[in-house]
Design a protein around this motif. Structure first.
Motif, PDB file in Angstrom:
ATOM      1  N   TRP A   1      -7.188   1.998   0.463  1.00 52.93           N
ATOM      2  CA  TRP A   1      -7.118   1.137   1.650  1.00 52.93           C
ATOM      3  C   TRP A   1      -6.987   1.996   2.907  1.00 52.93           C
ATOM      4  N   ASP A   2      -6.229   3.083   2.799  1.00 53.42           N
ATOM      5  CA  ASP A   2      -6.044   3.960   3.953  1.00 53.42           C
ATOM      6  C   ASP A   2      -7.347   4.622   4.382  1.00 53.42           C
ATOM      7  N   LEU A   3      -8.293   4.750   3.461  1.00 52.21           N
ATOM      8  CA  LEU A   3      -9.589   5.315   3.826  1.00 52.21           C
ATOM      9  C   LEU A   3     -10.270   4.470   4.889  1.00 52.21           C
ATOM     10  N   SER A   4     -10.243   3.150   4.707  1.00 48.57           N
ATOM     11  CA  SER A   4     -10.883   2.264   5.685  1.00 48.57           C
ATOM     12  C   SER A   4      -9.968   1.944   6.857  1.00 48.57           C
ATOM     13  N   LEU A   5      -8.683   1.752   6.589  1.00 49.80           N
ATOM     14  CA  LEU A   5      -7.755   1.370   7.646  1.00 49.80           C
ATOM     15  C   LEU A   5      -7.324   2.549   8.497  1.00 49.80           C
ATOM     16  N   GLY A   6      -6.913   3.642   7.851  1.00 53.15           N
ATOM     17  CA  GLY A   6      -6.391   4.789   8.584  1.00 53.15           C
ATOM     18  C   GLY A   6      -7.456   5.722   9.116  1.00 53.15           C
TER      19      GLY A   6
ATOM     20  N   MET B   1       2.974  -0.100   1.756  1.00 47.83           N
ATOM     21  CA  MET B   1       2.821   1.241   1.200  1.00 47.83           C
ATOM     22  C   MET B   1       1.962   2.119   2.103  1.00 47.83           C
ATOM     23  N   VAL B   2       0.906   1.531   2.650  1.00 52.38           N
ATOM     24  CA  VAL B   2       0.023   2.286   3.544  1.00 52.38           C
ATOM     25  C   VAL B   2       0.766   2.664   4.824  1.00 52.38           C
ATOM     26  N   LEU B   3       1.461   1.702   5.416  1.00 55.67           N
ATOM     27  CA  LEU B   3       2.127   1.942   6.692  1.00 55.67           C
ATOM     28  C   LEU B   3       3.358   2.831   6.543  1.00 55.67           C
TER      29      LEU B   3
ATOM     30  N   LEU C   1       2.988   8.425  -2.158  1.00 59.08           N
ATOM     31  CA  LEU C   1       4.449   8.582  -2.197  1.00 59.08           C
ATOM     32  C   LEU C   1       5.141   7.251  -1.953  1.00 59.08           C
ATOM     33  N   ALA C   2       4.664   6.502  -0.961  1.00 64.64           N
ATOM     34  CA  ALA C   2       5.267   5.203  -0.646  1.00 64.64           C
ATOM     35  C   ALA C   2       5.089   4.222  -1.794  1.00 64.64           C
ATOM     36  N   ALA C   3       3.954   4.284  -2.496  1.00 70.25           N
ATOM     37  CA  ALA C   3       3.722   3.398  -3.636  1.00 70.25           C
ATOM     38  C   ALA C   3       4.763   3.632  -4.720  1.00 70.25           C
ATOM     39  N   LEU C   4       5.072   4.887  -4.978  1.00 72.30           N
ATOM     40  CA  LEU C   4       6.083   5.209  -5.983  1.00 72.30           C
ATOM     41  C   LEU C   4       7.449   4.671  -5.563  1.00 72.30           C
ATOM     42  N   VAL C   5       7.801   4.874  -4.296  1.00 69.13           N
ATOM     43  CA  VAL C   5       9.118   4.461  -3.813  1.00 69.13           C
ATOM     44  C   VAL C   5       9.235   2.939  -3.768  1.00 69.13           C
ATOM     45  N   LEU C   6       8.268   2.275  -3.135  1.00 68.04           N
ATOM     46  CA  LEU C   6       8.370   0.835  -2.913  1.00 68.04           C
ATOM     47  C   LEU C   6       8.221   0.021  -4.202  1.00 68.04           C
ATOM     48  N   THR C   7       7.455   0.525  -5.150  1.00 70.52           N
ATOM     49  CA  THR C   7       7.341  -0.187  -6.427  1.00 70.52           C
ATOM     50  C   THR C   7       8.679  -0.243  -7.132  1.00 70.52           C
ATOM     51  N   PHE C   8       9.365   0.895  -7.180  1.00 68.82           N
ATOM     52  CA  PHE C   8      10.671   0.927  -7.832  1.00 68.82           C
ATOM     53  C   PHE C   8      11.696   0.114  -7.051  1.00 68.82           C
TER      54      PHE C   8
ATOM     55  N   GLY D   1       4.970   7.615   9.405  1.00 69.87           N
ATOM     56  CA  GLY D   1       5.203   7.348   7.998  1.00 69.87           C
ATOM     57  C   GLY D   1       5.830   8.513   7.252  1.00 69.87           C
ATOM     58  N   LEU D   2       6.005   8.318   5.945  1.00 71.72           N
ATOM     59  CA  LEU D   2       6.619   9.345   5.112  1.00 71.72           C
ATOM     60  C   LEU D   2       5.795  10.624   5.067  1.00 71.72           C
TER      61      LEU D   2
END
Length: 321
Positions: A48-53, A252-254, A266-273, A306-307
Motif C-alpha cells: 500500500w505504501d508503494l502507491s500511497l507513500g 500500519m502504513v502511517l 515494523l508497524a505491522a508486527l507491533v500493531l498486530t500484537f 513514523g517508526l
C-alpha cells in the motif's frame, strides 16, 4: 560507505536469522498465529505504501485488492479445484486486474476524488460479494477452503510451524521486490511525479502509465497476501473489506512511515500484537481500534515520519541513491 553497507547487511541478516528461529523457541500456537497474521499484514501495508507513500496516490481501495485476492483464491481453490499454490497466484493476478480497472478513472484524478473513487470501488466489491451468496457464501463467508501441501507435508497438524515459514518467506520476497522496485528508475520516476508532477511530465515521464503500473504492482502483492490469508485461515469473510481492516492496515502504513518499506513492516508486527492483545481483554476489546488510533496520533506527534525515522540512517529507504 562500504562499512555502512556491511553494517546494514549484517543487521538485516540478523533479523532474518531471528525470524527463522522464532518458531523453534516459541511453541505457543497462538503466538505463532499472530506472527503469521502480522507477516500477511506487513505485505499488504508495504505494498500500500508503494502507491500511497512513494507515488502519492490516495488509494483507499487497497484493502479491496487484498479482499479480491482472498475471494479469488478461495473460489478457485474450492470450486474449481485449482491447486492452492496456483490459486494464490490467481489471487494476485485478479487483484492486479481489478487495479487496472480502477486505474482508468483514477490516473486522471487528484486528491479527494481519488479517495472517493477508490473507496466507492471497495464498497462496490463488498456488495457484490454479499449479493452473490450462492457463490461467495454472502455474509456467512466461504468456508473449508483447501489448504496447501508441499511434498506431502501436512500443514494442518504441525502447530502452525509450516505456515509460519511460508508467511515469513512471502514477506521477505515481497519486501525485497518492493525495495528493489522503489530504488529503480521506475521508483525514481513515481517519486518525481509525486513531488512535482509538472516537472516530471516535462522530463518525459508518462503520468497515466506510471500510475497504472504502481496500482497494478501494489495490488498484486496485496492479492498474493490475501490468497495466503484465506489458504491459512480456510475462511473467506466479507470482513476483509470492512472499515476496521482498512483502518488497521492504514495505521500500519502511517505509524510505520510513508515512503519506507521497512517502516510499515515494523508497524505491522507491533500493531498486530497490540490489536490482538487488546482483544483478549473483554473491557478493551470493543475499543481497541480507538486505542490504536490514539497510539497512532501519539507516534505521529513525536515521530512525524513514523517508526521508520527511528531506524538507523543506513536502513532508511533513499530513492535518490
Amino acid at each position: 560507505m562500504r562499512s555502512k553497507l556491511d553494517t546494514k547487511a549484517l543487521g538485516l541478516a540478523a533479523l532474518v536469522a531471528l525470524g527463522l528461529v522464532v518458531p523453534l523457541v516459541v511453541e505457543d500456537t497462538y503466538v505463532r498465529h499472530l506472527f503469521i497474521i502480522s507477516f500477511i499484514y506487513a505485505v499488504v501495508a508495504a505494498s500500500w505504501d508503494l502507491s500511497l507513500g512513494y507515488a502519492g496516490i490516495f488509494n483507499f481501495g487497497h484493502v479491496a485488492f487484498f479482499g479480491i485476492g482472498v475471494y479469488a483464491t478461495g473460489l478457485t481453490a474450492k470450486l474449481l479445484g485449482l491447486d492452492p499454490w496456483l490459486a494464490m497466484l490467481v489471487g494476485g493476478v485478479a487483484a492486479s486486474a481489478a487495479a487496472a480497472l480502477v486505474a482508468l478513472p483514477v490516473v486522471r484524478l487528484q486528491g479527494v476524488y481519488v479517495v472517493l473513487v477508490t473507496f466507492a470501488f471497495s464498497q462496490l466489491v463488498l456488495q457484490v460479494v454479499i449479493s452473490q451468496s450462492v457463490v461467495t457464501g454472502g455474509t456467512q463467508g466461504l468456508v473449508r477452503v483447501p489448504t496447501v501441501e508441499l511434498f506431502g507435508y501436512n500443514f494442518l497438524r504441525d502447530y502452525k510451524f509450516g505456515y509460519y515459514y511460508v508467511a515469513f518467506a512471502m514477506m521477505l520476497v515481497a519486501v525485497a521486490c518492493l525495495r528493489r522496485l522503489v530504488r529503480s528508475d521506475f521508483g525514481l520516476s513515481i517519486v518525481a511525479l509525486r513531488d512535482n508532477e509538472d516537472y516530471g511530465s516535462s522530463r518525459g515521464i508518462p503520468i497515466a502509465v506510471q500510475r497504472l503500473k504502481v496500482l497494478v504492482v501494489s495490488a498484486f502483492f496485496a492479492g498474493i497476501a490475501g490468497g495466503f490469508f484465506v489458504i491459512y485461515l480456510r475462511v473467506a469473510s466479507p470482513e476483509v473489506f470492512g472499515f476496521s481492516t482498512m483502518s488497521l492496515i492504514l495505521s500500519m502504513v502511517l505509524v510505520g512511515g510513508t515512503s519506507s518499506i521497512y517502516g510499515p513492516v515494523l508497524a505491522a508486527l507491533v500493531l498486530t500484537f497490540v490489536s490482538e492483545g487488546l482483544a483478549n481483554f473483554e473491557s478493551l476489546a470493543e475499543g481497541r481500534f480507538m486505542l490504536i488510533a490514539v497510539a497512532m496520533i501519539v507516534v505521529l506527534l513525536f515521530l512525524p515520519k513514523g517508526l521508520a525515522s527511528a531506524l538507523p540512517k543506513s536502513w532508511k529507504e533513499r530513492t535518490a541513491k
